[in-house]
Write a protein that holds these residues in place. Structure first.
Motif, mmCIF file in Angstrom:
data_model
loop_
_atom_site.group_PDB
_atom_site.id
_atom_site.type_symbol
_atom_site.label_atom_id
_atom_site.label_comp_id
_atom_site.label_asym_id
_atom_site.label_seq_id
_atom_site.Cartn_x
_atom_site.Cartn_y
_atom_site.Cartn_z
ATOM 1 N N ASN A 115 -5.987 -11.176 4.920
ATOM 2 C CA ASN A 115 -4.763 -11.077 4.408
ATOM 3 C C ASN A 115 -3.396 -11.317 5.673
ATOM 4 O OD1 ASN A 115 -5.840 -8.053 2.894
ATOM 5 N ND2 ASN A 115 -5.290 -10.054 1.743
ATOM 6 N N TYR A 134 0.951 -1.294 0.189
ATOM 7 C CA TYR A 134 0.158 -0.191 0.071
ATOM 8 C C TYR A 134 0.811 1.403 -0.156
ATOM 9 C CZ TYR A 134 -3.569 -3.348 0.904
ATOM 10 O OH TYR A 134 -4.548 -4.397 0.850
ATOM 11 N N LYS A 178 -9.993 -17.277 2.565
ATOM 12 C CA LYS A 178 -11.435 -17.157 2.471
ATOM 13 C C LYS A 178 -12.031 -18.047 3.726
ATOM 14 C CE LYS A 178 -10.449 -14.410 -0.795
ATOM 15 N NZ LYS A 178 -10.728 -13.088 -0.571
ATOM 16 N N TYR A 199 -13.766 -7.860 -9.102
ATOM 17 C CA TYR A 199 -13.523 -7.686 -7.438
ATOM 18 C C TYR A 199 -14.876 -7.534 -7.020
ATOM 19 C CZ TYR A 199 -10.799 -7.002 -3.329
ATOM 20 O OH TYR A 199 -10.583 -7.135 -2.096
ATOM 21 N N SER A 259 -4.828 -14.286 0.564
ATOM 22 C CA SER A 259 -6.140 -13.487 0.692
ATOM 23 C C SER A 259 -7.121 -14.832 1.310
ATOM 24 C CB SER A 259 -6.855 -12.763 -0.358
ATOM 25 O OG SER A 259 -7.872 -12.045 0.180
ATOM 26 N N GLY A 290 -13.586 -5.138 5.049
ATOM 27 C CA GLY A 290 -12.943 -5.204 3.655
ATOM 28 C C GLY A 290 -12.446 -6.493 3.531
#
Ligand code: SAH
Ligand code: AVI
Length: 782
Positions: free
Chosen positions: A181, A54, A301, A71, A299, A176
């Motif tokens: 993450n 970021y 799930k 996305y 990421s 989000g």
């Protein structure tokens, strides 16, 4: 179509714009980046923490991702928040909102608006590692909510949550899907930290992306316009700009893949060709092999049940979970439980399920317990007993006691306790077993020549290291240090078994056959219960354990300890088979002997036959003919052979010949595990010292003696499982390098320490080995 084209052009120009905006980092942040880059690129597999994505153009590229058609998470979460924000305001009863990983708090504004409308937004604090994005966001929010105290805290949430505002009435938001993450261990720690920081009755609101069709998942992370690729590659630019590196972004390609086992999207940058990358500020040159990857992000799930359980264990109770109609995404409101409930839950979690398998834990008590168990085993032995090496495979007890201590010194203290100084540098040489990366070492076969250090010095070596380890353990060791200590404890348990099998050999070659433990056997029953067969229909089964490493390759035993050779879990096809419901007995072995089997070449593998001839073998190790018939040497001294007890101390060759003689075969390790998985799990019974007869069968289909009597030879060669990865760093030498010329044994034995065995455990020895507690369970095709 025109719309899509126009959108694409818009995106492309936006990407060009943002990729030019590369700001430099502040000095204190630069140090953290330097450390992460040095560590992450200095080992294998290479990785970089996702927080750096970021920086520079990253936050803006991420905003572009949220607008992509593929996305879905941002869109879906936004829709859930639009629909339910008023309920969230009401149910949370909060007045102070804190957001972690807030970015631009774009969706959050929907929620904040609802709080503001009813005058319940006293304070809003955004916490994010990306300094510039946070500033921008705070500026906008201050204007949007003039009656609210808006503030920002720049911090890495994995490292420092000290900037968290005080209560009461807080709602901590983590939206989000950013929780995905984090690696599993980081996630567990962060949730527990949330519970520690909040007060009774305060809330968290967490957004989680749910497991779904892998094609949709992969498309969301590998979009057709290459925005995600640019976002992930941006981390290389961040390193270029801030650390003077010369990564050529065109020589790395972006890869996103779904790992169905861990239910994680793994994102990485793959080197196109062999290349050398210089990182000027670190004085480093990093080599990349063609195809080598840098893991840039994961990421994870979720299933609602799984995240609910994680929240419960951390100390939260789910108040309400909202999902969209397609169940793509969930927003969960959870209430912090009472402090007392949290203490109880954490204690229970430690004791029982998933988080620990009951074997050593990294608490100081867990450490002391295992260390003390070694000393209890050695207590019965004199200094002289502890010094003898009866054959090259056997190590003196004194050496085992030193070596397990060296393991902690070498792998935990030297790297993780900066003030630690070795008691004697020569021990680093004497007690290194086989670790090339730890330097030179004393020859294995010469361990019995070491009259010094004596047992007294070895004891004080142990005490010195224990004292330093106590310091390390109470100081709150890093995840890496804790994992190394946990590995060290399981390693020490393995040596507890070695101490017993080795001293048995030492005493076994002594003319007077001394006994290790004078305790007499309970009178053994003479007849074995009849042998039964348990059938398995075959088909596709899964064996093996979840990997003990996380996506970056770091050790992570959150799901319970396993050695690297037990993983990864994978599918195996089995044809229908049957497996014996108990071990082969000494009585059955006597029939095999009486049938002249040791002299019948047709029963034997060539190598086994050669050993029989060369060594005139006619019975298992430790068997001898006494005046009154067959006798067996045990840790209780010389005993009459009891026909009902399991045969033990046979080589793979003997096990294989016996199976052929019996019209059967040895099981494969997958067959063994498939049936063991459905049977009784290992218990915490104390060490028995000698295998005991099977209990009479109580009902059909019960497998007896899977654990705690004799290791069971399998016909499987000791090979890596598909996609096997050795542990990262020096301890990568632990198992993987021995994967040749050996056979796998399953179960555990009468000298395996309590809590050490597992259904997935893979012991291994060369086919000729007989001094371990090796026995036989038969299998056959059906
Ligand atoms: N919550 C926003 C932004 C998500 S992007 C949304 O849902 O759209 C993830 C955000 O987390 C980024 O702003 C990034 O800077 C921040 N972040 C990532 N890792 C972080 C870390 N270790 N500590 C603090 N912030 C982090
Ligand atoms: C911030 N986080 C939740 C995003 C995700 O979906 O894991 C980061 C991301 N990386 C690539 N695309 C989106």
């Amino acid at each position: 179509m025109t719309d899509v084209h126009a959108r694409r052009e818009e995106l492309e120009s936006a990407m060009t714009l943002v990729t030019k905006k590369l700001g430099a980092l502040k000095p204190e942040v630069l140090d953290a980046l330097a450390k992460d880059v040095r560590e992450g690129l200095g080992c294998r597999p290479k990785s970089l923490p996702s927080r750096w994505l970021y920086e520079g153009a990253g936050s803006e590229l991420f905003e572009l991702i949220t607008e992509l058609s593929e996305y879905y998470p941002s869109r879906v979460e936004r829709a859930i928040l639009v629909e339910h924000s008023r309920e969230i305001v009401r149910m949370s009863g909060a007045r102070k909102i804190i957001e972690l990983g807030s970015g631009m708090s774009e969706k959050t504004r929907l929620l904040l608006d609802s709080f503001y409308e009813v005058d319940r937004l006293d304070a809003f604090t955004a916490m994010d590692a990306a300094d510039q994005t946070l500033r921008l966001s705070i500026r906008e929010l201050t204007m949007r909510y003039p009656r609210t105290a808006v503030s920002g805290v720049v911090a890495d949430f994995n490292e420092d949550l000290s900037g968290m505002p005080v209560g009461p009435g807080r709602l901590l938001m983590f939206l989000g899907g950013t929780i995905g993450n984090l690696r599993k261990g980081e996630r567990t720690r962060l949730l527990a930290r949330f519970a520690d920081l909040l007060d009774d009755g305060e809330h968290v609101l967490i957004g989680v992306d749910l497991v779904k069709d892998p094609d949709r998942l992969v498309a969301a992370y590998d979009d057709s316009q290459g925005v995600t690729a640019a976002f992930e590659k941006n981390v290389l630019d961040v390193v270029n700009v801030n650390l003077g590196a010369d990564f050529d972004l065109n020589r790395f390609e972006y890869v996103a893949r779904w790992d169905p086992q861990s239910e994680v999207i793994e994102m990485s940058l793959r080197s196109i060709g062999d290349q050398e990358v210089g990182i000027k500020s670190l004085g480093l040159s990093v080599h990349f092999n063609d195809g080598e990857e840098i893991c840039t992000e994961i990421s994870a799930k979720f299933h609602l049940s799984g995240i609910t359980r994680e929240l419960n264990l951390a100390g939260f109770d789910v108040v309400r979970a909202w999902q969209d109609d397609s169940e793509d995404f969930a927003v969960i409101l959870a209430r912090r439980a009472t402090s007392r409930a949290i203490v109880v839950r954490r204690h229970e979690a430690k004791q029982s399920d998933g988080l620990s398998n009951g074997a050593p834990t990294v608490s100081l008590e867990g450490y002391c317990e295992v260390r003390a168990a070694t000393e209890v085993l050695a207590e019965r032995l004199s200094g002289e007993d502890q010094t003898v090496q009866s054959m090259p495979d056997v190590s003196p007890t004194k050496w085992h006691r030193g070596h397990v201590t060296w393991f902690f010194e070498q792998f935990a203290l030297l790297p993780h306790s900066p003030s630690y100084r070795p008691i004697d540098d020569r021990y680093l040489y004497l007690f290194n077993s086989y670790y090339e990366s730890a330097g030179r070492r004393h020859a294995r076969g010469d361990r019995g020549l070491l009259s010094r250090p004596g047992v007294v010095e070895v004891t004080s070596y142990r005490e010195t290291v224990d004292e330093a380890m106590e310091g390390l353990l109470v100081s709150g060791p890093s995840q890496e240090a804790s994992a190394l200590v946990e590995l060290g404890l399981h390693h020490e348990q393995q040596h507890q078994e070695l101490i017993l099998m080795d001293i048995k050999h030492v005493f076994g070659v002594h003319p007077f056959a001394p006994s290790y433990s004078p305790a007499q056997f309970a009178k053994q029953q003479t007849a074995a219960p009849s042998l039964g067969w348990v059938s398995h229909p075959g088909g596709l089964v899964e064996i093996g354990a979840r990997s003990p490493t996380d996506a970056t390759g770091a050790m992570d035993f959150t799901f319970g300890f396993v050695f690297d050779n037990e993983a990864p879990r994978h599918a195996v096809w089995l044809d229908p088979f049957a497996i014996a419901d108990r071990l082969v007995t000494a009585g059955e072995w006597l029939q095999f002997i009486d049938d002249g089997s040791y002299d019948r070449a047709s029963l034997w593998l060539a190598d086994g036959w050669a050993v029989n001839q060369a060594e005139h073998r006619e019975a298992p190790l430790y068997w001898s003919k006494g005046k009154g018939g067959w006798e067996v040497f045990t840790l209780h001294g010389q005993q009459p052979l009891s026909p009902g007890e399991p045969v033990v101390h046979v080589s793979y060759y003997e096990a294989d010949a016996f199976a052929r003689w019996a019209g059967a075969r040895l099981p494969t390790e997958a067959e063994w595990e498939a049936v063991a998985d459905a049977s009784a799990q290992p218990t915490f019974e104390p060490i028995a010292l000698h295998p005991r007869p099977a209990s009479p069968a109580s009902f059909n289909g019960e497998l007896r003696q899977l654990f705690g009597e004799a290791w069971q030879w399998t016909s499987s060669a000791y090979l890596p499982y598909p996609r096997f990865e050795p542990l990262k760093g020096a301890v990568g030498e632990y198992n993987g390098k021995f994967m040749v010329g050996q056979h796998v044994l399953r179960g555990s034995s009468a000298i395996t320490p309590p809590g050490h065995a597992r259904t997935t455990y893979r012991n291994f020895f060369p086919p000729g080995a007989r001094w371990p507690f090796t026995g036989v369970r038969l299998a056959r095709d059906v």
